[in-house]
Write a protein that holds these residues in place. Structure first.
Motif, PDB file in Angstrom:
ATOM      1  N   ILE A 158      -4.925  -0.750  -3.992  1.00 24.62           N
ATOM      2  CA  ILE A 158      -5.962  -0.378  -4.956  1.00 24.62           C
ATOM      3  C   ILE A 158      -5.762  -1.125  -6.276  1.00 24.62           C
ATOM      4  O   ILE A 158      -6.728  -1.580  -6.899  1.00 24.62           O
ATOM      5  CB  ILE A 158      -5.951   1.153  -5.175  1.00 24.62           C
ATOM      6  CG1 ILE A 158      -6.462   1.858  -3.911  1.00 24.62           C
ATOM      7  CG2 ILE A 158      -6.789   1.542  -6.387  1.00 24.62           C
ATOM      8  CD1 ILE A 158      -6.407   3.373  -3.964  1.00 24.62           C
ATOM      9  N   SER A 184     -10.198   3.835  -7.263  1.00 20.98           N
ATOM     10  CA  SER A 184      -9.789   5.034  -6.520  1.00 20.98           C
ATOM     11  C   SER A 184     -10.935   6.034  -6.407  1.00 20.98           C
ATOM     12  O   SER A 184     -11.151   6.632  -5.344  1.00 20.98           O
ATOM     13  CB  SER A 184      -8.599   5.698  -7.231  1.00 20.98           C
ATOM     14  OG  SER A 184      -7.477   4.853  -7.234  1.00 20.98           O
ATOM     15  N   ARG A 208      -2.873   6.784   2.964  1.00 16.76           N
ATOM     16  CA  ARG A 208      -2.134   6.253   1.823  1.00 16.76           C
ATOM     17  C   ARG A 208      -0.660   6.657   1.910  1.00 16.76           C
ATOM     18  O   ARG A 208      -0.336   7.778   2.278  1.00 16.76           O
ATOM     19  CB  ARG A 208      -2.742   6.773   0.528  1.00 16.76           C
ATOM     20  CG  ARG A 208      -4.222   6.435   0.357  1.00 16.76           C
ATOM     21  CD  ARG A 208      -4.840   7.329  -0.718  1.00 16.76           C
ATOM     22  NE  ARG A 208      -6.237   7.036  -0.949  1.00 16.76           N
ATOM     23  CZ  ARG A 208      -7.229   7.484  -0.208  1.00 16.76           C
ATOM     24  NH1 ARG A 208      -6.967   8.211   0.869  1.00 16.76           N
ATOM     25  NH2 ARG A 208      -8.475   7.196  -0.500  1.00 16.76           N
TER      26      ARG A 208
END
Length: 298
Positions: free
Chosen positions: A19, A34, A51
């Motif tokens: 990210i 995000s 994640r």
């Protein structure tokens, strides 16, 4: 409906691996990336990425969505490239609207512009009505009337100076008027439009503007045809100088009452729909008209 930009952001995250890297490449905040990813997953009702502290892993549905997202990312890139090319090259179809009376000076300018920019195709619509530029997809209209639609932009191209002219053959036969009042005894050629005949010719006096009512054998709604009638010796004509410039230079028409000033006519404008990003073909065309029409009206 899914937001295609979120899909493109998702594809960028996978391509660069994180990210943070996606935020750097896209030049937006990490929190924005995000948040956009979270909203995409919420819209789809499925988790796309697993994640961890070290890496991102696609879920099964995430892998399938990624294939489509990459297509959207490529499409957005292609659209951006097309837009850049559109703004850097003078090309494409240019739709122009004008009154019938303005065709005589305008058409040669269109031919000159087309030679200068061979990748432009010009579609000219000649009508003596107010055209809805947006509904009829007109890029630019050439008008001498005032602007009443606030959604349009008007850029002045040239002032309109008029002259009174006649053929030497007519003056030899009927005599040369010495004052505006003498026009009442002459055959005058009259412009007509929308049922109205413009038979009052105005002059600038010492204290005010005054009108002389004239009459004659011909009423025509086309300035070029009136010039042709004047050259043939049919009568005296009041006309914008741009319409009769060639005939005045050749001597087939001569100016009369040159010492009697005429009021300034309405200016000629390029009118176009208000846009934040004006197509290059349109802006270049308007600049070209302003340059050339200023020369013609001087």
């Amino acid at each position: 409906m899914l937001n295609p930009q979120r899909l493109a952001i998702f594809a960028t995250i996978i391509k660069v691996g994180s990210i943070s890297a996606a935020a750097a490449q896209l030049r937006i905040g990490k929190s924005v990336v995000s948040r956009q990813l979270a909203r995409l997953e919420e819209e789809l009702g499925a988790r796309l990425i697993q994640r961890s502290t070290r890496k991102l892993a696609l879920t099964e549905i995430g892998d399938q969505v990624l294939q489509q997202a990459r297509q959207i990312e490529r499409a957005l890139g292609n659209i951006e490239q097309l837009t850049d090319q559109h703004q850097q090259q003078v090309r494409g179809l240019l739709r122009v609207s004008s009154s019938i009376a303005a065709r005589r000076p305008l058409v040669p300018l269109l031919a000159e512009f087309a030679q200068r920019y061979p990748e432009v195709k010009i579609s000219l619509q000649l009508e003596d009505r107010i055209v809805d530029l947006i509904d009829e997809q007109i890029d630019v209209a050439i008008r001498t009337s005032s602007l009443v639609d606030s959604s349009l932009v008007a850029r002045k191209l040239a002032e309109n100076r008029s002259v009174i002219v006649a053929a030497p053959s007519y003056l030899a036969r009927a005599g040369t008027p010495q004052t505006p009042e003498d026009l009442r005894d002459h055959a005058c050629l009259l412009y007509t439009n929308g049922g109205r005949v413009f038979d009052e010719w105005t002059f600038v006096g010492k204290e005010n503007i005054y009108a002389v009512r004239v009459d004659g054998p011909l009423q025509i709604n086309d300035g070029g045809s009136l010039v042709g009638a004047a050259v043939a010796g049919a009568g005296i004509l009041r006309v914008p100088v741009a319409l009769a410039r060639k005939e005045l230079a050749e001597g087939s028409l001569v100016q009369v009452l040159a010492d009697c000033p005429l009021p300034q006519g309405p200016a000629t404008y390029a009118v176009y729909p208000a846009r934040e990003f004006l197509a290059l073909k349109t802006s270049v065309f308007i600049d070209f008209l302003k340059e050339r029409m200023n020369q013609a009206s001087s």
